[in-house]
Design a protein around this motif. Structure first.
Motif, PDB file in Angstrom:
ATOM      1  N   ILE A 136       0.741  -1.141  -0.010  1.00  0.00           N
ATOM      2  CA  ILE A 136      -0.030   0.025   0.235  1.00  0.00           C
ATOM      3  C   ILE A 136       0.916   1.248   0.112  1.00  0.00           C
ATOM      4  O   ILE A 136       0.513   2.212  -0.787  1.00  0.00           O
ATOM      5  N   SER A 137       1.898   1.312   0.799  1.00  0.00           N
ATOM      6  CA  SER A 137       2.719   2.447   0.881  1.00  0.00           C
ATOM      7  C   SER A 137       3.786   2.751  -0.454  1.00  0.00           C
ATOM      8  O   SER A 137       3.876   3.809  -0.870  1.00  0.00           O
TER       9      SER A 137
ATOM     10  N   ASP B 154       3.448  -7.808  -0.285  1.00  0.00           N
ATOM     11  CA  ASP B 154       4.489  -6.751   0.422  1.00  0.00           C
ATOM     12  C   ASP B 154       5.847  -7.379   0.153  1.00  0.00           C
ATOM     13  O   ASP B 154       6.625  -6.665   0.628  1.00  0.00           O
TER      14      ASP B 154
ATOM     15  N   ALA C  53      -9.636  -1.040   3.011  1.00  0.00           N
ATOM     16  CA  ALA C  53      -9.172  -1.951   4.038  1.00  0.00           C
ATOM     17  C   ALA C  53      -9.689  -3.278   3.696  1.00  0.00           C
ATOM     18  O   ALA C  53      -9.861  -4.251   4.424  1.00  0.00           O
TER      19      ALA C  53
ATOM     20  N   TRP D  41      -4.274  -0.460  -5.666  1.00  0.00           N
ATOM     21  CA  TRP D  41      -3.951  -0.376  -4.366  1.00  0.00           C
ATOM     22  C   TRP D  41      -4.424   0.891  -3.395  1.00  0.00           C
ATOM     23  O   TRP D  41      -4.629   0.953  -2.460  1.00  0.00           O
ATOM     24  N   HIS D  42      -4.908   2.061  -4.355  1.00  0.00           N
ATOM     25  CA  HIS D  42      -5.625   3.185  -3.701  1.00  0.00           C
ATOM     26  C   HIS D  42      -6.960   2.593  -3.157  1.00  0.00           C
ATOM     27  O   HIS D  42      -7.351   2.727  -2.112  1.00  0.00           O
ATOM     28  N   TYR D  43      -7.750   1.783  -3.944  1.00  0.00           N
ATOM     29  CA  TYR D  43      -8.930   1.268  -3.609  1.00  0.00           C
ATOM     30  C   TYR D  43      -8.830   0.021  -2.451  1.00  0.00           C
ATOM     31  O   TYR D  43      -9.743   0.217  -1.526  1.00  0.00           O
ATOM     32  N   ILE D  44      -7.597  -0.511  -2.518  1.00  0.00           N
ATOM     33  CA  ILE D  44      -7.433  -1.600  -1.430  1.00  0.00           C
ATOM     34  C   ILE D  44      -7.106  -0.581  -0.239  1.00  0.00           C
ATOM     35  O   ILE D  44      -7.944  -1.052   0.837  1.00  0.00           O
ATOM     36  N   SER D  45      -6.580   0.237  -0.067  1.00  0.00           N
ATOM     37  CA  SER D  45      -6.343   1.172   1.053  1.00  0.00           C
ATOM     38  C   SER D  45      -7.437   1.722   1.385  1.00  0.00           C
ATOM     39  O   SER D  45      -7.813   1.705   2.856  1.00  0.00           O
ATOM     40  N   LEU D  46      -8.427   2.580   0.703  1.00  0.00           N
ATOM     41  CA  LEU D  46      -9.693   3.037   1.086  1.00  0.00           C
ATOM     42  C   LEU D  46     -10.673   2.095   1.724  1.00  0.00           C
ATOM     43  O   LEU D  46     -11.164   2.671   2.654  1.00  0.00           O
TER      44      LEU D  46
ATOM     45  N   ALA E   4      -0.127   2.524  -3.674  1.00  0.00           N
ATOM     46  CA  ALA E   4      -1.423   3.272  -3.710  1.00  0.00           C
ATOM     47  C   ALA E   4      -1.235   4.590  -4.209  1.00  0.00           C
ATOM     48  O   ALA E   4      -0.864   5.518  -3.340  1.00  0.00           O
TER      49      ALA E   4
ATOM     50  N   TYR F 241      -5.444  -8.660   1.567  1.00  0.00           N
ATOM     51  CA  TYR F 241      -4.618  -8.902   0.449  1.00  0.00           C
ATOM     52  C   TYR F 241      -3.549  -9.818   0.633  1.00  0.00           C
ATOM     53  O   TYR F 241      -3.227 -10.153   1.991  1.00  0.00           O
TER      54      TYR F 241
END
Length: 261
Positions: free
Chosen positions: A4-5, A193, A185, A178-183, A8, A188
């Motif tokens: 994510i870091s 990673d 939660a 990854w932006h959507y995954i982060s938004l 995203a 994954y």
């Protein structure tokens, strides 16, 4: 740094892409029922599963358990069922066929020739896929144009002989995923990673390094043109897209670690 870091970063038009994907899913569910999602349990497919929930679509989900998946991959099945209260159907290869193949060709047959690798994919993926899609009018995938040159002409909807393939993330970037995954939660695979952008069977997947292509960790010992298992190519080896698509080419290089010499 986690995936994510690292990754995203939404496209400027991400909101429009998201709205289009949701509308595509809703219209596909209405038009091509019964519809099912083919989930590899990768980042894109986890997003598609979440989109189904967001769109309120009652669609089946299946996973092809090849018998060679990473434990981290299979662990996501339970997380999907718990998070979304949806049963995930598991399709496995015919045990006798898989065993006979290994006895005849060895456990490392996929490294010996392209023909043997594709034969292994047929037993562990293609035949189970036929069973998973039986009776379905359409199936959902996480294919994106950015993933590889072989997928650069992926369309929203592709007509196949017996059904349609719907690709709701066709125009999404890796950053969008990854932006959507982060938004949201979204769970994954932790292998993401560890610099595994594309995750398949354990013997056929490795981490990628600085400057490598998105799918370079899949079947890395083969020529670039051979890097498909058969799930998303036509009988002649080409992609199955049936209609023209206009899009802006996107780089498939992603920011990843550099391994010291």
């Amino acid at each position: 740094m986690g995936a994510i870091s690292l990754y995203a970063k939404a496209s400027p038009d991400f909101a429009q892409k998201l709205a289009h994907s949701l509308e595509l899913l809703k219209s596909s569910a209405a038009t091509y029922s019964p519809l099912t999602q083919a989930s590899s349990l990768g980042a894109e497919d986890m997003v598609v599963t979440h989109l189904l929930q967001e769109a309120g679509i009652d669609c089946s989900i299946f996973v092809l358990d090849t018998g060679m998946l990473h434990a981290e991959t299979l662990a996501l099945v339970g997380r999907i069922e718990e998070r979304y209260q949806r049963k995930v159907d598991i399709y496995r290869p015919v045990e006798s066929a898989a065993s006979a193949f290994v006895q005849t060709n060895g456990p490392d047959a996929m490294y010996k020739s392209l023909e043997l690798r594709k034969a292994c994919c047929h037993i562990r993926k293609m035949e189970p896929l036929e069973r998973a899609l039986a009776g379905k009018n359409g199936w959902l995938t996480g294919l994106r144009r950015e993933q590889s040159s072989a997928r650069a002409e992926v369309h929203d909807i592709e007509q196949q002989a017996e059904r349609v393939k719907v690709n709701p993330l066709a125009d999404w970037t890796w950053g969008d995923v990854w932006h959507y995954i982060s938004l949201n939660a979204i769970p994954y695979n932790p292998l993401h990673d560890q610099f595994f952008p594309s995750i398949g069977c354990a013997p056929c997947t490795r981490a990628v390094t600085l400057g490598e292509d998105f799918r370079s960790g899949r079947w890395w010992w083969e020529q670039e043109s051979a890097k498909e298992c058969g799930l998303h190519v036509a009988a002649d080896g080409t992609h199955e897209a049936q209609e023209p698509a206009a899009f802006e080419p996107l780089s498939s290089i992603i920011p990843i670690r550099e391994i010291p010499a």
